[in-house]
Design a protein around this motif. Sequence first.
Motif, PDB file in Angstrom:
ATOM      1  N   ALA A 110     -15.924 -47.949 -29.032  1.00 12.09           N
ATOM      2  CA  ALA A 110     -15.977 -48.990 -28.001  1.00 12.09           C
ATOM      3  C   ALA A 110     -14.728 -48.999 -27.142  1.00 12.09           C
ATOM      4  O   ALA A 110     -14.782 -49.296 -25.947  1.00 12.09           O
ATOM      5  N   GLY A 111     -13.577 -48.681 -27.749  1.00 11.90           N
ATOM      6  CA  GLY A 111     -12.324 -48.709 -27.008  1.00 11.90           C
ATOM      7  C   GLY A 111     -11.948 -47.384 -26.392  1.00 11.90           C
ATOM      8  O   GLY A 111     -10.820 -47.216 -25.921  1.00 11.90           O
ATOM      9  N   ALA A 112     -12.890 -46.429 -26.346  1.00 10.77           N
ATOM     10  CA  ALA A 112     -12.563 -45.094 -25.857  1.00 10.77           C
ATOM     11  C   ALA A 112     -12.152 -45.083 -24.390  1.00 10.77           C
ATOM     12  O   ALA A 112     -11.411 -44.214 -23.964  1.00 10.77           O
ATOM     13  N   GLN A 113     -12.636 -46.056 -23.602  1.00  7.10           N
ATOM     14  CA  GLN A 113     -12.234 -46.146 -22.198  1.00  7.10           C
ATOM     15  C   GLN A 113     -11.365 -47.376 -21.950  1.00  7.10           C
ATOM     16  O   GLN A 113     -11.296 -47.863 -20.831  1.00  7.10           O
ATOM     17  N   GLY A 114     -10.720 -47.868 -23.007  1.00  4.89           N
ATOM     18  CA  GLY A 114      -9.835 -49.018 -22.853  1.00  4.89           C
ATOM     19  C   GLY A 114     -10.562 -50.329 -23.096  1.00  4.89           C
ATOM     20  O   GLY A 114     -11.789 -50.394 -23.104  1.00  4.89           O
ATOM     21  N   PRO A 115      -9.806 -51.428 -23.290  1.00  8.63           N
ATOM     22  CA  PRO A 115     -10.400 -52.725 -23.609  1.00  8.63           C
ATOM     23  C   PRO A 115     -11.265 -53.302 -22.496  1.00  8.63           C
ATOM     24  O   PRO A 115     -12.107 -54.148 -22.754  1.00  8.63           O
ATOM     25  N   SER A 116     -11.077 -52.831 -21.261  1.00  3.35           N
ATOM     26  CA  SER A 116     -11.880 -53.369 -20.168  1.00  3.35           C
ATOM     27  C   SER A 116     -13.305 -52.825 -20.160  1.00  3.35           C
ATOM     28  O   SER A 116     -14.117 -53.201 -19.317  1.00  3.35           O
ATOM     29  N   ARG A 117     -13.633 -51.922 -21.094  1.00  5.18           N
ATOM     30  CA  ARG A 117     -14.992 -51.392 -21.200  1.00  5.18           C
ATOM     31  C   ARG A 117     -15.616 -51.665 -22.566  1.00  5.18           C
ATOM     32  O   ARG A 117     -16.785 -51.356 -22.777  1.00  5.18           O
ATOM     33  N   SER A 118     -14.855 -52.210 -23.521  1.00 12.47           N
ATOM     34  CA  SER A 118     -15.371 -52.353 -24.882  1.00 12.47           C
ATOM     35  C   SER A 118     -16.496 -53.378 -24.966  1.00 12.47           C
ATOM     36  O   SER A 118     -17.412 -53.248 -25.787  1.00 12.47           O
ATOM     37  N   GLY A 119     -16.472 -54.401 -24.129  1.00 19.94           N
ATOM     38  CA  GLY A 119     -17.507 -55.422 -24.170  1.00 19.94           C
ATOM     39  C   GLY A 119     -18.872 -54.881 -23.806  1.00 19.94           C
ATOM     40  O   GLY A 119     -19.856 -55.131 -24.507  1.00 19.94           O
ATOM     41  N   ILE A 120     -18.964 -54.135 -22.714  1.00 24.06           N
ATOM     42  CA  ILE A 120     -20.273 -53.620 -22.299  1.00 24.06           C
ATOM     43  C   ILE A 120     -20.778 -52.594 -23.298  1.00 24.06           C
ATOM     44  O   ILE A 120     -21.982 -52.489 -23.564  1.00 24.06           O
ATOM     45  N   ARG A 121     -19.868 -51.828 -23.906  1.00 23.48           N
ATOM     46  CA  ARG A 121     -20.293 -50.853 -24.914  1.00 23.48           C
ATOM     47  C   ARG A 121     -20.872 -51.558 -26.134  1.00 23.48           C
ATOM     48  O   ARG A 121     -21.937 -51.180 -26.644  1.00 23.48           O
ATOM     49  N   MET A 122     -20.157 -52.566 -26.612  1.00 18.16           N
ATOM     50  CA  MET A 122     -20.674 -53.331 -27.739  1.00 18.16           C
ATOM     51  C   MET A 122     -22.000 -54.004 -27.374  1.00 18.16           C
ATOM     52  O   MET A 122     -22.896 -54.135 -28.209  1.00 18.16           O
ATOM     53  N   GLY A 123     -22.119 -54.415 -26.120  1.00 18.78           N
ATOM     54  CA  GLY A 123     -23.357 -55.047 -25.675  1.00 18.78           C
ATOM     55  C   GLY A 123     -24.533 -54.094 -25.704  1.00 18.78           C
ATOM     56  O   GLY A 123     -25.626 -54.445 -26.149  1.00 18.78           O
ATOM     57  N   VAL A 124     -24.327 -52.871 -25.221  1.00 20.69           N
ATOM     58  CA  VAL A 124     -25.402 -51.876 -25.222  1.00 20.69           C
ATOM     59  C   VAL A 124     -25.824 -51.555 -26.648  1.00 20.69           C
ATOM     60  O   VAL A 124     -27.022 -51.496 -26.970  1.00 20.69           O
ATOM     61  N   TRP A 125     -24.851 -51.367 -27.539  1.00 17.84           N
ATOM     62  CA  TRP A 125     -25.193 -51.048 -28.929  1.00 17.84           C
ATOM     63  C   TRP A 125     -25.823 -52.246 -29.632  1.00 17.84           C
ATOM     64  O   TRP A 125     -26.709 -52.090 -30.467  1.00 17.84           O
ATOM     65  N   GLY A 126     -25.368 -53.449 -29.287  1.00 20.69           N
ATOM     66  CA  GLY A 126     -25.992 -54.642 -29.850  1.00 20.69           C
ATOM     67  C   GLY A 126     -27.428 -54.804 -29.389  1.00 20.69           C
ATOM     68  O   GLY A 126     -28.308 -55.188 -30.163  1.00 20.69           O
TER      69      GLY A 126
END
Length: 450
Positions: free
Chosen positions: A354-370
């Motif tokens: 989730a943090g592979a592109q920095g904290p400003s992208r971790s939310g949308i990544r977690m959202g897609v996986w959720g």
Amino acid sequence: MSTKTLGWLGIVRIGLVQSAIGAMVMLVTSLLNRVMVVEYALPAALPAGLVAWHYAVQLSRPAWGHGSDQGNRRTPWIVFGMALLAIGALVSVNAVPLLAERVALGYFVAVIGYSMIGAGVGAAGTSLLALLAGQVAPERRAAAASITWIMMVLGIVITAGVAGSLIDPYSLQRLAMVASGVALVAFVVALLALWGLEHPRQRLMVAAQDAPSVGFGAALREMLAETDARQFTIFVFLSMLAYSMQDMILEPFAGLLFDYTPGQSTQLSGMQHGGVLVGMIVVGFLGSAFGGGTPASLRRWIVGGCVGSAVALAGLAVAAQVGAAWPLTINIVLLGFANGVFAVAAIGAMMGLAGAQGPSRSGIRMGVWGASQAIAFGLGGLIGAVGVDIGRALAGADAPAFLIVFAGEAALFLVAAWLAMSVSRSRDPARRSASPNAPARVNLPQEVAA
């Protein structure tokens, strides 16, 4: 970007919030399910459809995650989601008597309530996982995933026990009081646990100006264009589909082919969940004690858990043919253990990716996986149950139907294991930031919070 990582106390506090979410979800997916079917003699399909709808609403998770990416704090999104979840639970409780008396109005209120529950879980859960991913040190991710999920299970168990004891003898007034108490306590616990927990992400200056914000569509396309993220999304869906297909058929399997009583099959289900907890604890302990938080180590746990789950399900397929001579209890415990291993390791890997592109992208990544997980959970139980029904109708017997479904689940787990192995073995953040297509950012030193 955060300048600090959470200590063990901070991880436990996030676990308390997860427990609060689990407690309120249990209220509507378990307690209200029983009340609708037994006390009000409503069709079982009604609560099942409402639960499926709350999963469908969680397709909004990517949007919630992207929203929490845009600011420098995720806590307001978590608090908003918890409030929405609490209100939705109370609205759903109030819909129960309406369903029995004024059907059209009851359906409308119930759909509103379960929609709020799905949206609340999406907003709070996605932002909470993004917070966990962004502020937990890599070597602690496996343990953090274990702690938070074990606490969620404990929250569900404790709430079920307390609510079950307080609601007897049943009355609508008691139901309302118990539901209000659970929602209030869970919300207050979450607020106290979140108080002062988050370290605000610092917006860094790049080339004398802040990096421009990215819209939701662009951020989603950027994520899905990345091979690892796209493959991991498919892995989450397939593995959770296999994981949830067994939910609705294990107890009927034990009753139909092994002559278990309702009490015995319930105990068997409890032993499975006990195995899940043991698997989570093992991964959390070894992941912390022996450096299991590295991507390579987490991948081995994921693959091992998926393969172990496939082997256990193959055992159940054989049990469908062998019958009472098969060691069913041991088989079920091993299935739970393997499920727990893969689930926690997958969550740990998810936090890292989730943090592979920095904290400003971790939310949308977690959202897609959720969202992928929510779709899988919504479909899994239905596919398993319908598969058994169709198999019984075509074969005219129980054993072949269960054999086919369990074998299908095992095959899905093997495909999921292959997908887990295919994700790149190393996603070095420094190398990624050097890529010409990666967003510019500066790595700050981290210090561990006490």
